[in-house]
Design a protein around this motif. Structure first.
Motif, PDB file in Angstrom:
ATOM      1  N   THR A  62       0.833  -1.202   0.000  1.00  0.00           N
ATOM      2  CA  THR A  62       0.000   0.000   0.000  1.00  0.00           C
ATOM      3  C   THR A  62       0.866   1.250   0.000  1.00  0.00           C
ATOM      4  OG1 THR A  62      -1.720  -1.196   1.205  1.00  0.00           O
ATOM      5  CG2 THR A  62      -1.820   1.209   1.238  1.00  0.00           C
ATOM      6  N   PHE A  63       1.944   1.224   0.792  1.00  0.00           N
ATOM      7  CA  PHE A  63       2.843   2.381   0.853  1.00  0.00           C
ATOM      8  C   PHE A  63       3.520   2.629  -0.491  1.00  0.00           C
ATOM      9  CE2 PHE A  63       7.252   3.855   1.525  1.00  0.00           C
ATOM     10  CZ  PHE A  63       6.975   5.140   2.002  1.00  0.00           C
ATOM     11  N   GLU A  64       3.984   1.566  -1.147  1.00  0.00           N
ATOM     12  CA  GLU A  64       4.676   1.742  -2.427  1.00  0.00           C
ATOM     13  C   GLU A  64       3.718   2.123  -3.552  1.00  0.00           C
ATOM     14  OE1 GLU A  64       6.831  -1.799  -3.173  1.00  0.00           O
ATOM     15  OE2 GLU A  64       8.352  -1.412  -1.615  1.00  0.00           O
ATOM     16  N   ASP A  65       2.463   1.627  -3.482  1.00  0.00           N
ATOM     17  CA  ASP A  65       1.511   1.902  -4.557  1.00  0.00           C
ATOM     18  C   ASP A  65       0.836   3.259  -4.412  1.00  0.00           C
ATOM     19  OD1 ASP A  65       2.159  -0.544  -5.518  1.00  0.00           O
ATOM     20  OD2 ASP A  65       0.336  -1.560  -4.831  1.00  0.00           O
ATOM     21  N   GLU A  66       0.464   3.629  -3.162  1.00  0.00           N
ATOM     22  CA  GLU A  66      -0.385   4.804  -2.969  1.00  0.00           C
ATOM     23  C   GLU A  66       0.246   5.886  -2.091  1.00  0.00           C
ATOM     24  OE1 GLU A  66      -4.403   3.738  -1.959  1.00  0.00           O
ATOM     25  OE2 GLU A  66      -4.098   1.681  -2.665  1.00  0.00           O
ATOM     26  N   GLY A  67       1.400   5.623  -1.538  1.00  0.00           N
ATOM     27  CA  GLY A  67       2.068   6.650  -0.747  1.00  0.00           C
ATOM     28  C   GLY A  67       1.767   6.561   0.739  1.00  0.00           C
ATOM     29  N   LEU A  68       2.365   7.496   1.492  1.00  0.00           N
ATOM     30  CA  LEU A  68       2.261   7.480   2.948  1.00  0.00           C
ATOM     31  C   LEU A  68       0.842   7.723   3.432  1.00  0.00           C
ATOM     32  CD1 LEU A  68       3.853   7.310   5.630  1.00  0.00           C
ATOM     33  CD2 LEU A  68       4.189   9.784   5.486  1.00  0.00           C
ATOM     34  N   ASP A  69       0.075   8.577   2.756  1.00  0.00           N
ATOM     35  CA  ASP A  69      -1.280   8.903   3.217  1.00  0.00           C
ATOM     36  C   ASP A  69      -2.186   7.684   3.233  1.00  0.00           C
ATOM     37  OD1 ASP A  69      -0.485  11.520   3.490  1.00  0.00           O
ATOM     38  OD2 ASP A  69      -1.262  12.156   1.531  1.00  0.00           O
ATOM     39  N   ALA A  70      -1.910   6.738   2.358  1.00  0.00           N
ATOM     40  CA  ALA A  70      -2.776   5.556   2.293  1.00  0.00           C
ATOM     41  C   ALA A  70      -2.709   4.726   3.566  1.00  0.00           C
ATOM     42  CB  ALA A  70      -2.391   4.694   1.090  1.00  0.00           C
ATOM     43  N   LEU A  71      -1.581   4.818   4.312  1.00  0.00           N
ATOM     44  CA  LEU A  71      -1.460   4.056   5.565  1.00  0.00           C
ATOM     45  C   LEU A  71      -2.370   4.590   6.656  1.00  0.00           C
ATOM     46  CD1 LEU A  71       2.417   3.553   5.699  1.00  0.00           C
ATOM     47  CD2 LEU A  71       0.693   1.924   4.928  1.00  0.00           C
TER      48      LEU A  71
END
Length: 459
Positions: free
Chosen positions: A102-111
């Motif tokens: 999720t972090f690699e696909d959508e960035g930090l905000d996705a976490l």
């Protein structure tokens, strides 16, 4: 979902640790749907003891800060996913793997996004469940819709005749800045149509990127490992992946092992009948359920440097057919009788005194094994001697197979400039082979671990 008691989990774990059965057979024995569940129980028991088998409460909801802390710790300590899960007491290692994707696909905000996805309701349903927004909120929504429409029209101009996939591609480009529901409202596309179209759009982010990197790291440490060994290593790390998928990814990465395709010249120590020739007691019955019952030995040739006649050495070992363990080995410049008898004596000293049955030592008809000194040692120790038939290497196929693995994984992978380098590399690999290298026919265990567990079970 089936709930297992603490006593049941402890019984399953103890059965695995004290038996020769692997995860799959243990799962079948106790009618557990997935062998990954048994793997998880064993790791929790090894890390936290009996308390690690306590019945878990419903799955925790982890906040974004905790996810970031876990990923930072794993990167800083260069730890595996399984080690990280044990350190933070996370029951499923695959959860961390999902966070990393999720972090690699959508960035930090996705976490920091809440679990699940928001439902897109019609205007009538929303009006029933929510209050009428105030004027400022309504103006903001209208302004945002106008912006989306403006950007959509600009991008649509660049596409002469846009089809479903092209429109979905535009929506994908707008998603980082706006909510999907409002974009679909402006575009006039149903969500089901968008979901169908987006599946055919090639994504830049590879969903198997992390798994490919893990496979690459495994191959960097074991260059000759095939897809079955890589699959076993992944399962040891807590990543349960089908071996067919591992094979496909290794083929894409061009990491399939070619080490075992090379044919090498075999050393022949036969000099005719120069001593006593024993009968073939083994008769290709290489299987045994008792350690130290059937031992086999042979000699092979290794070369270094430019691989000339002057730059060659000889390797011999004593091999236990029960677990495939190498009991003793040596490298010398000359294949003398003393060279073989020293290795034999070392192996005999490892055999327990009160074994309860006699040991058979099998070899070919090389002159070293016909010599009186070799025969005398076997008689003094009350060991049976067995020999292959003349010019029949298949009678000692287990030893030939081991030499092939040795040369494929060590000898053919690197150029050795000196005899010392060659000797050190072979000794290190023998240590790795005995204690670390897993075998499918041993239930995913190394030779030494398989022998120890089996001996404990009998005791």
């Amino acid at each position: 979902m089936t709930k297992y008691t603490k006593q049941f989990k402890l019984h399953v774990v103890q059965d695995y640790l004290t038996s020769s059965l692997g995860f799959i057979l243990i799962a079948r024995k106790y009618q557990i749907k997935s062998h990954a569940t048994v793997n998880k129980w064993v790791r929790q028991y090894q890390r936290f003891g009996v308390s690690g088998l306590e019945v878990r409460r419903p799955e925790k909801v982890y906040d974004g800060n905790f996810k970031v802390t876990v990923l930072n710790w794993m990167k800083t300590n260069q730890a595996s996913i399984t080690e990280t899960a044990l350190n933070f007491d996370i029951s499923a290692p695959s959860t961390i793997w999902q966070w990393q994707r999720t972090f690699e696909d959508e960035g930090l905000d996705a976490l920091f996004r809440n679990r699940g996805r928001s439902k897109i309701m019609s205007a009538d349903k929303q009006s029933k469940k929510t209050k009428q927004p105030d004027e400022l909120t309504r103006l903001r929504d209208e302004n945002e819709l106008l912006k989306i429409e403006n950007e959509y029209l600009k991008k649509l101009k660049a596409l002469a005749q846009s089809q479903g996939r092209q429109r979905a591609q535009i929506i994908q480009e707008l998603r980082p800045n706006y909510r999907l529901g409002k974009i679909l409202k402006v575009v006039g596309m149903a969500k089901s149509t968008y979901s169908y179209a987006i599946k055919s759009i090639p994504t830049e982010n590879d969903p198997d990127a992390i798994l490919k990197q893990t496979i690459t790291d495994i191959k960097a440490n074991a260059t000759a490992a095939g897809y079955r060994q890589v699959t076993g290593q992944l399962r040891e790390m807590g990543l349960v992946v089908n071996h067919k998928k591992v094979l496909r990814l290794m083929r894409e990465l061009n990491l399939l092992s070619t080490a075992y395709n090379k044919q090498t010249r075999k050393y022949n120590s036969y000099k005719g009948t120069v001593g006593a020739v024993a009968k073939n007691r083994l008769k290709r019955r290489f299987m045994t359920n008792r350690p130290y019952q059937k031992l086999t030995t042979d000699i092979t040739e290794l070369r270094w440097g430019n691989k000339t006649i002057e730059e060659r050495a000889y390797f011999t070992c004593v091999y236990d057919l029960f677990s495939g363990e190498v009991l003793s080995h040596d490298i010398a410049l000359n294949p003398t009788v003393a060279f073989t008898t020293d290795v034999l004596t070392t192996a005999i000293n490892l055999i327990p005194k009160q074994l309860g049955y006699r040991t058979t030592v099998h070899s070919d008809q090389g002159f070293q094994y016909q010599n009186t000194r070799w025969v005398r040692i076997l008689k003094q120790q009350r060991l049976f001697q067995s020999m292959s038939r003349k010019a029949t290497c298949l009678d000692n196929a287990a030893m030939e197979s081991f030499f092939h693995i040795l040369k494929a994984e060590v000898y053919d992978q690197k150029q050795f400039d000196t005899l010392a380098e060659l000797t050190q590399a072979v000794a290190s690999w023998i240590q790795y082979y005995n204690f670390t290298r897993i075998k499918t026919k041993l239930g995913g265990k190394s030779p030494v671990k398989y022998r120890v567990l089996t001996t404990q079970k009998v005791a």
